[in-house]
Every structure is written in structure tokens, then in C-alpha cells.
Design a protein around this motif. Structure first.
Motif, PDB file in Angstrom:
ATOM      1  N   ARG A  14      55.011  39.762  32.522  1.00 49.24           N
ATOM      2  CA  ARG A  14      53.903  39.713  31.555  1.00 49.24           C
ATOM      3  C   ARG A  14      52.620  39.223  32.246  1.00 49.24           C
ATOM      4  NH1 ARG A  14      56.428  36.542  28.218  1.00 49.24           N
ATOM      5  NH2 ARG A  14      57.887  38.096  27.503  1.00 49.24           N
ATOM      6  N   GLU A  15      52.760  38.240  33.104  1.00 43.07           N
ATOM      7  CA  GLU A  15      51.601  37.735  33.865  1.00 43.07           C
ATOM      8  C   GLU A  15      51.031  38.826  34.770  1.00 43.07           C
ATOM      9  OE1 GLU A  15      49.932  34.970  33.720  1.00 43.07           O
ATOM     10  OE2 GLU A  15      51.234  33.830  32.382  1.00 43.07           O
ATOM     11  N   ARG A  16      51.935  39.579  35.378  1.00 51.18           N
ATOM     12  CA  ARG A  16      51.481  40.685  36.252  1.00 51.18           C
ATOM     13  C   ARG A  16      50.723  41.720  35.442  1.00 51.18           C
ATOM     14  NH1 ARG A  16      56.402  40.358  38.908  1.00 51.18           N
ATOM     15  NH2 ARG A  16      57.255  42.076  37.716  1.00 51.18           N
ATOM     16  N   MET A  17      51.258  42.026  34.247  1.00 45.85           N
ATOM     17  CA  MET A  17      50.576  42.997  33.362  1.00 45.85           C
ATOM     18  C   MET A  17      49.158  42.505  33.064  1.00 45.85           C
ATOM     19  SD  MET A  17      51.472  43.906  29.364  1.00 45.85           S
ATOM     20  CE  MET A  17      51.066  42.272  28.716  1.00 45.85           C
ATOM     21  N   LEU A  18      49.040  41.217  32.734  1.00 42.23           N
ATOM     22  CA  LEU A  18      47.736  40.641  32.386  1.00 42.23           C
ATOM     23  C   LEU A  18      46.756  40.792  33.547  1.00 42.23           C
ATOM     24  CD1 LEU A  18      46.158  38.851  30.307  1.00 42.23           C
ATOM     25  CD2 LEU A  18      46.900  36.887  31.651  1.00 42.23           C
ATOM     26  N   LYS A  19      47.255  40.463  34.734  1.00 41.37           N
ATOM     27  CA  LYS A  19      46.372  40.447  35.896  1.00 41.37           C
ATOM     28  C   LYS A  19      45.988  41.857  36.363  1.00 41.37           C
ATOM     29  CE  LYS A  19      45.976  38.461  40.466  1.00 41.37           C
ATOM     30  NZ  LYS A  19      46.676  37.914  41.605  1.00 41.37           N
ATOM     31  N   TRP A  20      46.975  42.733  36.515  1.00 39.43           N
ATOM     32  CA  TRP A  20      46.722  44.040  37.132  1.00 39.43           C
ATOM     33  C   TRP A  20      46.380  45.126  36.139  1.00 39.43           C
ATOM     34  CZ3 TRP A  20      45.801  43.373  41.975  1.00 39.43           C
ATOM     35  CH2 TRP A  20      46.466  42.363  42.681  1.00 39.43           C
ATOM     36  N   ASP A  21      47.131  45.177  35.035  1.00 45.89           N
ATOM     37  CA  ASP A  21      46.982  46.327  34.139  1.00 45.89           C
ATOM     38  C   ASP A  21      45.939  46.090  33.052  1.00 45.89           C
ATOM     39  OD1 ASP A  21      49.042  47.494  35.579  1.00 45.89           O
ATOM     40  OD2 ASP A  21      50.561  46.564  34.296  1.00 45.89           O
ATOM     41  N   LEU A  22      45.668  44.833  32.734  1.00 48.74           N
ATOM     42  CA  LEU A  22      44.722  44.563  31.643  1.00 48.74           C
ATOM     43  C   LEU A  22      43.389  44.046  32.202  1.00 48.74           C
ATOM     44  CD1 LEU A  22      47.202  43.039  29.001  1.00 48.74           C
ATOM     45  CD2 LEU A  22      46.621  45.420  29.427  1.00 48.74           C
ATOM     46  N   THR A  23      43.332  42.797  32.641  1.00 52.65           N
ATOM     47  CA  THR A  23      42.039  42.303  33.157  1.00 52.65           C
ATOM     48  C   THR A  23      41.602  43.119  34.375  1.00 52.65           C
ATOM     49  OG1 THR A  23      43.200  40.565  34.346  1.00 52.65           O
ATOM     50  CG2 THR A  23      42.245  39.944  32.271  1.00 52.65           C
ATOM     51  N   GLY A  24      42.555  43.494  35.206  1.00 51.11           N
ATOM     52  CA  GLY A  24      42.241  44.271  36.412  1.00 51.11           C
ATOM     53  C   GLY A  24      41.647  45.635  36.106  1.00 51.11           C
ATOM     54  N   ARG A  25      41.853  46.133  34.880  1.00 51.79           N
ATOM     55  CA  ARG A  25      41.327  47.456  34.524  1.00 51.79           C
ATOM     56  C   ARG A  25      40.259  47.375  33.437  1.00 51.79           C
ATOM     57  NH1 ARG A  25      45.921  51.795  33.721  1.00 51.79           N
ATOM     58  NH2 ARG A  25      44.086  53.140  33.763  1.00 51.79           N
TER      59      ARG A  25
END
Ligand code: SAH
Length: 223
Positions: A14-25
Motif C-alpha cells: 500500500r505504501e508503494r502504491m502511494l509513493k509510485w502509483d499515486l503521488t508519483g503520478r
């Protein structure tokens, strides 16, 4: 599985999703990011796909349908600019994942799904999560909510050839409607605002959704 076990198991993903897929995009809305971390996608994903619950891709949920990828769910939610006075109409309940996200940011969600099996399974998951501000309807969402009413926000989570007229009519003045518009193979995610009865239009991105079937959607046989 207790919620504690699933938190432990998926916390890192979930943390990875937040970092790469959400805030990162480019997802920046703090309310959207918070809710994306709160609602557990694994609850909405069939057992066979649990290990992929946080991959940024759609996954099968039965009846040939898919749960949308986290980035698209977050983007559509961000584009809706929700507040807790909004009543939202969602077309395509599917797994209920997007419904759950909306329910945390809006006053009430009205959601329509054509497959009873998917709607019932979504109702069970939302019930288990203690989400009470959602009304479910099984039927053709392209025709709008069965009772005449106006919604401040409308979200279509399946591809449409054009914005269905009954939905445009049920959108309140000043309201926002978001949905993938185009061919059955590829669409543009449109964000439209109703001003003086007319829709203004912005393209958020290209996307690929399953078809909305029904009177104001695609024909079953159409490609
Ligand atoms: N938002 C969902 C993804 C939905 S996929 C999620 O987060 O899981 C699109 C859904 O739209 C599918 O479940 C499909 O059955 C439904 N659908 C297609 N045509 C429809 C129609 N005319 N009315 C209501 N639902 C429809």
C-alpha cells in the motif's frame, strides 16, 4: 482473515502504491490519498488475485468485469472534487472499490450495476466495512437513477460512446461528471462541468475501460 493480519500483509504494498502509483503520478489531493490508504483494495479482489491487490492494473472480479487500477480510481476521484455535501451517482458498481472510496469523501453515494451478482457481492463487502451511506440499484445505469433527482457529481466507471443524455440531465447545475468516452477499445477520460445547462469538457488522460452496455451505452455485439 482479521483486519490486523491483512494490514500486516499488505502495508508495504500500500505504501508503494502511494509513493509510485499515486503521488508519483500526480495525485495530490490529501483527502483522496488518505482514503486510498484507508480502504483496502484486497477486500475487493478475488482470492486468486490477492497477491496482486496493489499492482497498478485492473484485475478480474467475475462476470467478465474488472476492478479499475488504483491510479485511475484516485484520478477520477480527484477530478470529481468531492466534499461531504455532495450526493454522487456512480454507474458500474463492479467490485464496490470505487464506491467505498467515494463514500468516504461524499455525503451519499447512489450506485448502479447491471449484474446482480456483482452488486450483491459489493453490498456484502461494504456492509462488512461498516459503510452505510450507499444506495445500490441493479439495472441499466445508462438511463440514470430510476427516480428523478439531481446529483452534484456523477462518475461512470465503464466506457461510453458519448455522455449518456439521462446522466447529463440528472447532473445538477455546477456539477461535475467524469467518465471514459470513446470507442470500445480506447477512450479519453473526460471531466465535464455543467454550466448554464451545457457541459464544458476537459480531457484528463487516455484510458481503457470495459464497455458500458445498455440503452445509452454500447450494444452487446458492438466492438
Ligand atoms: N468501479 C468498479 C469497476 C467497474 S467495471 C470497481 O471499482 O470495481 C464496470 C462495471 O460497469 C462492470 O461491473 C459492469 O458490469 C458495469 N456495467 C456495464 N454496463 C452497465 C450498465 N448499463 N449499467 C450499470 N452497470 C454497468
Amino acid at each position: 482473515m482479521s483486519s490486523r493480519d491483512s494490514k500486516d500483509r499488505f502495508a508495504e504494498a500500500r505504501e508503494r502504491m502511494l509513493k509510485w502509483d499515486l503521488t508519483g503520478r500526480g495525485i495530490t489531493d490529501p483527502g483522496v490519498l488518505k482514503v486510498m490508504m484507508e480502504i483496502r483494495r484486497e477486500e475487493f479482489v478475488p482470492a486468486a488475485y490477492q497477491s496482486q491487490a496493489y499492482s497498478d492494473s485492473p484485475l478480474p472480479v467475475g462476470m467478465g468485469q474488472t476492478i479499475s487500477q488504483p491510479y485511475i480510481v484516485a484520478l477520477m476521484t480527484q477530478e470529481l472534487r468531492l466534499n461531504n455535501f455532495c450526493e454522487v451517482l456512480e454507474i458500474g458498481t463492479g467490485s464496490g472499490y470505487q464506491t467505498a472510496i467515494l463514500s468516504k469523501l461524499a455525503k451519499k453515494v447512489y450506485t448502479i450495476e447491471r449484474f446482480a451478482q456483482l452488486s450483491e457481492s459489493a453490498q456484502a463487502v461494504l456492509g462488512r466495512l461498516g459503510i452505510g451511506n450507499v444506495e445500490f440499484y441493479i439495472g441499466d445505469g445508462s438511463c440514470g437513477w430510476p427516480q428523478q433527482r439531481y446529483f452534484e457529481r456523477i462518475i461512470i466507471t465503464a466506457a461510453v460512446p458519448k455522455m449518456p443524455q439521462p446522466l447529463v440531465e440528472q447532473l445538477a447545475e455546477g456539477g461535475v461528471i467524469v467518465g471514459p468516452v470513446g470507442s470500445s477499445g480506447v477512450q479519453e477520460l473526460l471531466v465535464c462541468e455543467k454550466k448554464k445547462g451545457k457541459l464544458t469538457e476537459k480531457v484528463a488522460c487516455d484510458c481503457r475501460f470495459v464497455k458500458l452496455l445498455g440503452k445509452y451505452g454500447f450494444d452487446e455485439a458492438e466492438d
